[in-house]
Design an enzyme around this catalytic site. Structure first.
Site, PDB file in Angstrom:
ATOM      1  N   ARG A 178     -11.513  14.379   8.820  1.00  0.00           N
ATOM      2  CA  ARG A 178     -12.391  14.783   7.703  1.00  0.00           C
ATOM      3  C   ARG A 178     -13.807  15.018   8.200  1.00  0.00           C
ATOM      4  O   ARG A 178     -14.279  14.291   9.070  1.00  0.00           O
ATOM      5  CB  ARG A 178     -12.392  13.699   6.626  1.00  0.00           C
ATOM      6  CG  ARG A 178     -11.168  13.729   5.741  1.00  0.00           C
ATOM      7  CD  ARG A 178     -11.114  12.539   4.821  1.00  0.00           C
ATOM      8  NE  ARG A 178     -10.146  11.556   5.281  1.00  0.00           N
ATOM      9  CZ  ARG A 178     -10.061  10.312   4.817  1.00  0.00           C
ATOM     10  NH1 ARG A 178     -10.871   9.897   3.895  1.00  0.00           N
ATOM     11  NH2 ARG A 178      -9.145   9.491   5.290  1.00  0.00           N
ATOM     12  N   ASN A 215       0.871  -1.169   0.000  1.00  0.00           N
ATOM     13  CA  ASN A 215       0.000   0.000   0.000  1.00  0.00           C
ATOM     14  C   ASN A 215       0.913   1.224   0.000  1.00  0.00           C
ATOM     15  O   ASN A 215       1.492   1.574   1.029  1.00  0.00           O
ATOM     16  CB  ASN A 215      -0.887  -0.041   1.254  1.00  0.00           C
ATOM     17  CG  ASN A 215      -1.860   1.118   1.311  1.00  0.00           C
ATOM     18  OD1 ASN A 215      -1.837   2.002   0.457  1.00  0.00           O
ATOM     19  ND2 ASN A 215      -2.709   1.120   2.318  1.00  0.00           N
ATOM     20  N   ARG A 247      -2.423  -2.109  -3.474  1.00  0.00           N
ATOM     21  CA  ARG A 247      -3.700  -1.467  -3.131  1.00  0.00           C
ATOM     22  C   ARG A 247      -3.756  -0.144  -3.890  1.00  0.00           C
ATOM     23  O   ARG A 247      -2.867   0.701  -3.748  1.00  0.00           O
ATOM     24  CB  ARG A 247      -3.784  -1.206  -1.633  1.00  0.00           C
ATOM     25  CG  ARG A 247      -5.075  -0.534  -1.264  1.00  0.00           C
ATOM     26  CD  ARG A 247      -5.270  -0.419   0.218  1.00  0.00           C
ATOM     27  NE  ARG A 247      -6.485   0.319   0.490  1.00  0.00           N
ATOM     28  CZ  ARG A 247      -6.904   0.627   1.704  1.00  0.00           C
ATOM     29  NH1 ARG A 247      -6.227   0.234   2.752  1.00  0.00           N
ATOM     30  NH2 ARG A 247      -8.010   1.304   1.873  1.00  0.00           N
ATOM     31  N   GLU A 304      -7.994  -6.231   4.932  1.00  0.00           N
ATOM     32  CA  GLU A 304      -7.991  -5.811   3.528  1.00  0.00           C
ATOM     33  C   GLU A 304      -6.840  -6.461   2.769  1.00  0.00           C
ATOM     34  O   GLU A 304      -6.970  -6.813   1.599  1.00  0.00           O
ATOM     35  CB  GLU A 304      -7.864  -4.283   3.458  1.00  0.00           C
ATOM     36  CG  GLU A 304      -9.093  -3.572   3.982  1.00  0.00           C
ATOM     37  CD  GLU A 304      -8.808  -2.167   4.496  1.00  0.00           C
ATOM     38  OE1 GLU A 304      -8.185  -2.029   5.560  1.00  0.00           O
ATOM     39  OE2 GLU A 304      -9.218  -1.206   3.827  1.00  0.00           O
ATOM     40  N   GLY A 344     -12.247   3.887  11.172  1.00  0.00           N
ATOM     41  CA  GLY A 344     -10.823   4.022  11.519  1.00  0.00           C
ATOM     42  C   GLY A 344     -10.502   5.498  11.531  1.00  0.00           C
ATOM     43  O   GLY A 344     -11.300   6.300  12.020  1.00  0.00           O
ATOM     44  N   GLY A 391     -10.069   7.086   8.619  1.00  0.00           N
ATOM     45  CA  GLY A 391     -11.113   7.325   7.629  1.00  0.00           C
ATOM     46  C   GLY A 391     -12.288   6.440   8.019  1.00  0.00           C
ATOM     47  O   GLY A 391     -12.088   5.329   8.511  1.00  0.00           O
ATOM     48  N   GLY A 415     -10.153   0.444  13.326  1.00  0.00           N
ATOM     49  CA  GLY A 415      -9.566   0.672  14.663  1.00  0.00           C
ATOM     50  C   GLY A 415     -10.595   1.033  15.717  1.00  0.00           C
ATOM     51  O   GLY A 415     -10.555   0.526  16.847  1.00  0.00           O
ATOM     52  N   HIS A 473     -12.769   2.051   0.617  1.00  0.00           N
ATOM     53  CA  HIS A 473     -12.675   0.981   1.622  1.00  0.00           C
ATOM     54  C   HIS A 473     -13.347  -0.306   1.128  1.00  0.00           C
ATOM     55  O   HIS A 473     -13.807  -1.124   1.930  1.00  0.00           O
ATOM     56  CB  HIS A 473     -13.387   1.358   2.953  1.00  0.00           C
ATOM     57  CG  HIS A 473     -12.679   2.398   3.765  1.00  0.00           C
ATOM     58  ND1 HIS A 473     -13.363   3.357   4.468  1.00  0.00           N
ATOM     59  CD2 HIS A 473     -11.381   2.627   3.992  1.00  0.00           C
ATOM     60  CE1 HIS A 473     -12.499   4.136   5.101  1.00  0.00           C
ATOM     61  NE2 HIS A 473     -11.270   3.718   4.813  1.00  0.00           N
ATOM     62  N   ASP A 519      -7.557  11.169  17.387  1.00  0.00           N
ATOM     63  CA  ASP A 519      -7.465   9.800  17.907  1.00  0.00           C
ATOM     64  C   ASP A 519      -8.563   9.558  18.937  1.00  0.00           C
ATOM     65  O   ASP A 519      -8.681  10.304  19.914  1.00  0.00           O
ATOM     66  CB  ASP A 519      -6.075   9.604  18.536  1.00  0.00           C
ATOM     67  CG  ASP A 519      -5.794   8.147  18.822  1.00  0.00           C
ATOM     68  OD1 ASP A 519      -6.552   7.532  19.601  1.00  0.00           O
ATOM     69  OD2 ASP A 519      -4.836   7.621  18.245  1.00  0.00           O
ATOM     70  N   ARG A 541      -8.914   7.477  21.245  1.00  0.00           N
ATOM     71  CA  ARG A 541      -8.487   7.270  22.640  1.00  0.00           C
ATOM     72  C   ARG A 541      -8.344   8.608  23.363  1.00  0.00           C
ATOM     73  O   ARG A 541      -8.777   8.757  24.509  1.00  0.00           O
ATOM     74  CB  ARG A 541      -7.161   6.500  22.692  1.00  0.00           C
ATOM     75  CG  ARG A 541      -7.325   5.044  22.309  1.00  0.00           C
ATOM     76  CD  ARG A 541      -6.011   4.398  22.000  1.00  0.00           C
ATOM     77  NE  ARG A 541      -5.569   4.783  20.655  1.00  0.00           N
ATOM     78  CZ  ARG A 541      -4.811   4.029  19.876  1.00  0.00           C
ATOM     79  NH1 ARG A 541      -4.387   2.858  20.296  1.00  0.00           N
ATOM     80  NH2 ARG A 541      -4.463   4.441  18.682  1.00  0.00           N
TER      81      ARG A 541
HETATM   82  P1  ADP Z   1      -6.625   3.786   9.573  1.00  0.00           P
HETATM   83  O1  ADP Z   1      -7.872   4.310   8.952  1.00  0.00           O
HETATM   84  O2  ADP Z   1      -5.495   4.768   9.540  1.00  0.00           O
HETATM   85  O3  ADP Z   1      -6.249   2.387   9.150  1.00  0.00           O
HETATM   86  P2  ADP Z   1      -7.297   2.532  12.110  1.00  0.00           P
HETATM   87  O4  ADP Z   1      -8.258   1.564  11.545  1.00  0.00           O
HETATM   88  O5  ADP Z   1      -6.026   2.023  12.662  1.00  0.00           O
HETATM   89  O6  ADP Z   1      -6.990   3.731  11.129  1.00  0.00           O
HETATM   90  O7  ADP Z   1      -8.075   3.324  13.277  1.00  0.00           O
HETATM   91  C1  ADP Z   1      -7.522   4.393  13.966  1.00  0.00           C
HETATM   92  C2  ADP Z   1      -8.508   4.817  15.044  1.00  0.00           C
HETATM   93  O8  ADP Z   1      -8.797   3.683  15.866  1.00  0.00           O
HETATM   94  C3  ADP Z   1      -7.998   5.905  15.977  1.00  0.00           C
HETATM   95  O9  ADP Z   1      -9.032   6.826  16.247  1.00  0.00           O
HETATM   96  C4  ADP Z   1      -7.654   5.135  17.234  1.00  0.00           C
HETATM   97  O10 ADP Z   1      -7.834   5.903  18.383  1.00  0.00           O
HETATM   98  C5  ADP Z   1      -8.665   4.038  17.222  1.00  0.00           C
HETATM   99  N1  ADP Z   1      -8.187   2.869  18.009  1.00  0.00           N
HETATM  100  C6  ADP Z   1      -7.301   1.940  17.620  1.00  0.00           C
HETATM  101  N2  ADP Z   1      -7.084   1.046  18.611  1.00  0.00           N
HETATM  102  C7  ADP Z   1      -7.845   1.429  19.651  1.00  0.00           C
HETATM  103  C8  ADP Z   1      -8.075   0.933  20.963  1.00  0.00           C
HETATM  104  N3  ADP Z   1      -7.473  -0.169  21.405  1.00  0.00           N
HETATM  105  N4  ADP Z   1      -8.952   1.610  21.735  1.00  0.00           N
HETATM  106  C9  ADP Z   1      -9.560   2.719  21.286  1.00  0.00           C
HETATM  107  N5  ADP Z   1      -9.396   3.237  20.062  1.00  0.00           N
HETATM  108  C10 ADP Z   1      -8.549   2.610  19.253  1.00  0.00           C
END
Ligand code: ADP
Length: 402
Positions: A240, A7, A90, A383, A209, A211, A329, A179, A281, A283
């Site tokens: 976004r 990717n 990808r 993916e 995630g 996105g 995520g 996606h 994020d 978290r």
């Molecule tokens: P991308 O679209 O870049 O692939 P991800 O699918 O990794 O992104 O998702 C990123 C998001 O997921 C972030 O907002 C992150 O805080 C959240 N995230 C990932 N792991 C955890 C977790 N264990 N607890 C809470 N949120 C999480």
């Protein structure tokens, strides 16, 4: 058979090496800050578990990919690059050209280049990735899987924008969706887990995630999705905006320095980050909310409210819903987001097993109650495996089984 999944972004390469005899990941990693004097490469080996990291200048994608190959050979992942049977790329956008994965040929590269205006940030990086591999692996089979492909089954009334038709004819302005591999993977996995034929299921997939996008998957086919001509439309995301009144864009372009500034603002400074003013994020947002931050609480409320509206509207689009899937995520890890996104949808037959839902973090599960008419599921997406499977299939169609 070993398949190398790539990717390529403008300054990064994410990679995974699959052993397709059992679909396991042999190694994976990331090269970051390409084009920067402080580049970084990470290699994670599955067995025996090991993580190797190096910091070095990465002048371009070719330097980075060569170094990844060196690291894999030095650490015994492969003897040399000829062990790689196929490379799966990808690719972000196929416009209206391709409806599935394809062997990458010069003609395909030409077609992707024609779509450049539709994804000007991603397509040049995708092409650099292909060109680099053509130089480094001149004899290796290459496939491409498009983020847009799974959504090609959307009917015209779902993919057209209600604007002057001539812009569709002139520039192919329409909704494409992204996606795709993720929506495809989790919807098929849900059918497998439930022991049902996907043709008999109406599924809403929520990929949350950085996105975020959702899809209405009816009988295994995407009939609508939240992202549009670009990945900016739809639900609220990390940075976004998702859906806004286009009038807001004209208003802010006038007030805040023209369309480029506003484009950047909607892509980079909006969503969870823009509303909370804290972070993109999840978290960080939840932590700030727990500490009493009102804008973080508002960002969370907006995020889940917008998902909920799409779940119900997709049930309307499909004439019902059997399964709602959370992935990405946030979807895989955050029980609170899953719970709040379906709160109030009991009238549609959704009943959450709240206790179980709160304990599920990154693993497959059905998190609705046994008597819930609609199953709510958590399914970690994969993916890369979709890309590797498609690459294997195309390779075998061309050369026979290896
Ligand atoms: P991308 O679209 O870049 O692939 P991800 O699918 O990794 O992104 O998702 C990123 C998001 O997921 C972030 O907002 C992150 O805080 C959240 N995230 C990932 N792991 C955890 C977790 N264990 N607890 C809470 N949120 C999480």
């Amino acid at each position: 058979m070993k398949i190398f999944v790539l990717n390529c972004g403008s300054s990064s390469i994410k990679y995974q090496l699959f052993d397709m005899t059992d679909e396991t990941v042999i190694a994976k990693g990331l090269a970051e800050k390409i084009g920067n004097p402080e580049g970084h490469i990470e290699l994670k080996i599955t067995n025996p578990k090991n993580k190797i990291e190096v910091n070095l200048p990465l002048a371009d994608h070719s330097v980075a990919l060569n170094k990844i190959m060196d690291m894999m050979t030095e650490n015994g992942v492969i003897k040399d690059k000829s062990e790689i049977t196929a490379i799966a790329h990808r690719l972000v956008h196929a416009g209206e050209y391709y409806h599935g994965s394809v062997e990458v040929t010069d003609d395909v590269v030409f077609r992707i280049q024609e779509c450049n205006d539709l994804a000007p940030l991603h397509i040049p990086a995708n092409i650099i990735g292909i060109r680099t591999c053509q130089k480094l692996f001149p004899d290796t089979f290459m496939s491409g899987t498009f983020d847009t492909a799974f959504h090609h089954t959307m009917p015209d009334y779902a993919y057209m924008y209600p604007i002057d038709y001539k812009y569709y004819e002139k520039y192919r302005v329409r909704r494409y969706g992204f996606h795709g591999s993720s929506h495809f993977f989790v919807s098929n996995r849900a059918a497998e887990m439930l022991g049902k034929d996907i043709k008999d299921l109406k599924i809403v997939t929520c990929h949350l995630g950085n996105g975020c996008s959702m899809a209405a998957v009816d009988g295994g086919k995407s009939i609508d999705t939240t992202m549009g001509m670009t990945p900016l439309e739809g639900v609220m995301m990390g940075t976004r905006s998702g859906d806004v009144d286009p009038g807001v864009i004209f208003f802010l372009a006038d007030k805040e320095g023209g369309h480029q500034a506003v484009n950047k603002m909607f892509n980079k400074n909006s969503g969870l980050f823009g509303v909370s003013g804290i972070s993109n994020d999840m978290r960080d947002i939840r932590k700030a909310r727990d500490e009493g931050n009102k804008r973080a609480a508002l960002a969370l409320a907006m995020f889940t409210y917008r998902i909920k509206k799409y779940i119900a509207s997709y049930a309307a689009a499909m004439g019902g819903v059997d399964v709602v899937i959370f992935t990405g995520g946030i979807g895989e890890n955050v029980g609170e987001i899953r719970e709040r996104s379906v709160e109030g949808l009991e009238f549609m037959g959704i009943k959450m097993n709240k206790e179980l839902n709160n304990t599920i973090c990154g693993s497959e599960a059905v998190v609705s109650t046994d008597d819930s008419k609609v199953k709510v599921m958590v399914i970690p997406t994969n993916e890369e495996l979709v890309l590797a499977r498609d690459s294997k299939k195309l390779y075998e169609e061309k050369f026979g089984k290896k």
